[in-house]
Design an enzyme around this catalytic site. Structure first.
Site, short mmCIF file in Angstrom:
data_model
loop_
_atom_site.label_atom_id
_atom_site.label_comp_id
_atom_site.label_asym_id
_atom_site.label_seq_id
_atom_site.Cartn_x
_atom_site.Cartn_y
_atom_site.Cartn_z
N GLY A 8 144.44 58.75 52.31
CA GLY A 8 143.75 58.25 51.12
C GLY A 8 143.44 56.78 51.35
N GLY A 11 140.84 54.65 49.25
CA GLY A 11 141.01 54.52 47.80
C GLY A 11 141.42 53.11 47.39
N GLN A 12 141.60 52.96 46.10
CA GLN A 12 141.91 51.63 45.53
C GLN A 12 143.14 51.02 46.19
OE1 GLN A 12 143.48 51.68 41.57
NE2 GLN A 12 143.09 49.51 41.20
N ASP A 34 141.26 59.48 55.65
CA ASP A 34 140.67 59.76 54.35
C ASP A 34 139.75 60.97 54.49
OD1 ASP A 34 140.49 57.89 51.65
OD2 ASP A 34 138.83 59.31 51.83
N ILE A 35 139.51 61.64 53.39
CA ILE A 35 138.62 62.80 53.43
C ILE A 35 137.17 62.35 53.68
CG2 ILE A 35 138.18 62.92 50.93
CD1 ILE A 35 138.71 66.05 51.31
N TYR A 142 147.48 65.44 35.49
CA TYR A 142 147.95 64.42 36.43
C TYR A 142 149.44 64.13 36.21
CZ TYR A 142 148.13 59.71 38.54
OH TYR A 142 148.46 58.60 39.27
N1 SER Z 1 146.24 54.46 36.81
C1 SER Z 1 146.52 55.85 36.62
C2 SER Z 1 145.55 56.49 35.73
O1 SER Z 1 145.07 55.83 34.85
C3 SER Z 1 147.90 56.01 36.07
O2 SER Z 1 148.78 56.16 37.13
O3 SER Z 1 145.30 57.64 35.87
#
Ligand code: SER
Length: 312
Positions: A8, A11-12, A34-35, A142
């Site tokens: 990843g 990513g950020q 990364d993908i 999530y």
């Molecule tokens: N920053 C994440 C989100 O907003 C929380 O872990 O999904």
């Protein structure tokens, strides 16, 4: 000691973690996966490869080929976007983790970093000074995936001795690489909007406070928990990690000190309901006591860094 693999990497968090690992251990000790294949924003000297964490065979091949001993598993689908892709989010967030845990159980890797989140908390968790151990009834896909992941990390540690370390990241504020589909993303968008348009329409309501951390602190916390002697860690699942907490009105006021003309309006959407299910301030005394965690960036310093970073 083998190399470090960041999954990843575009990513950020990935982009900045790669920079730090390359600085501390040498770029030839870091493999970025990364993908998506990337052409820009690479750290000099680091090898970049394309990898889907769900492809267990390729993952195994890469781990052997590059002599990987440590994996940072950052590939995941964040809270807001996961609500629109339930099955895919669950598969990515869970199967990706199992693939890595199993490789460690089979002794192909020595150490894992896997981020959890404040999303493990839910409407029944205390909102203020949320303790390390408390009711966890997350209401997002999530959050459910992160909570389950935490349980599996502890299970693999206790049952198979897998050295997996984890932090419950708050919202992470940064400007080098954009976040993808989180609820706390508003606290990044607001800076771009203030600088580029002098105006922001916030999808989080004025008074809804969330725990946040500036990227530099988040990266340092990650490096610290990976370096500390395992026997100092009393939490085998994931540590609460806190830095600052604020609501949209408070961050807007801070921005107004630099841009007096800045205007904000509030149009809360489904992400506001997610935010309402999360804590406002969390208690991270275990991180502070066990491995000396301490944040450096308050809201003022974060605001200055963000404005200067985006302008440059
Ligand atoms: N920053 C994440 C989100 O907003 C929380 O872990 O999904």
């Amino acid at each position: 000691m083998g190399k470090k693999l960041v999954i990843g990497s575009s990513g950020q968090i990935g982009v900045e973690l790669i920079e730090q690992l390359a600085k501390d251990f040498g770029p030839n000790q870091v493999i970025a996966a990364d993908i998506k294949s990337v052409s820009e924003g690479k750290t000099l000297g680091v090898e970049y490869i394309t990898l889907d964490v769900l492809d267990k065979e390729k993952l195994f091949e890469i781990i052997k080929q590059h002599n990987i001993s440590e994996v940072y598993l950052l590939a995941a689908m964040l809270s807001a976007i996961a609500e629109k892709n339930i099955q895919l989010a669950w598969d990515l967030n869970m199967k990706g983790l199992f693939n890595i845990l199993d490789l460690a159980k089979e002794k192909h890797i020595k150490k894992i970093f896997w981020p959890s989140s404040i999303a493990v908390f839910g409407p029944t968790s205390p909102k203020l000074n949320t303790p390390q151990s408390t009711l966890l009834e997350p209401s997002t896909v999530y959050g459910i995936s992160k909570m389950s992941g935490e349980r599996w990390c502890e299970y693999y540690f206790l049952k198979y001795g897998v050295d997996v370390r984890s932090l419950r990241y708050p919202g992470i504020i940064s400007y080098k690489s954009p976040p993808g589909g989180g609820t706390t993303d508003y606290a990044i968008e607001i800076f771009y909007a203030a600088i580029n348009h002098g105006f922001y329409d916030s999808f989080i309501a004025k008074e809804v406070s969330l725990p946040m951390v500036y990227m530099q602190d988040a990266i340092r916390a990650t490096m610290e928990i990976m370096q500390v002697e395992r026997k100092k860690l009393t939490i085998n699942s994931s540590y609460n990690l806190a830095a600052i907490s604020f609501n949209p009105e408070e961050i807007a006021n801070e921005i107004k000190l630099l841009f007096p003309e800045f205007q904000i309006k509030y149009s809360p959407d489904f992400r506001n309901n997610i935010a309402l299910s999360w804590p406002s301030i969390i208690d991270d005394s275990f991180a502070r006591n066990d491995w000396g965690w301490k944040h450096n960036f308050d809201l003022k310093k974060t605001t200055l860094e963000m404005v200067n970073g985006i302008k440059n």
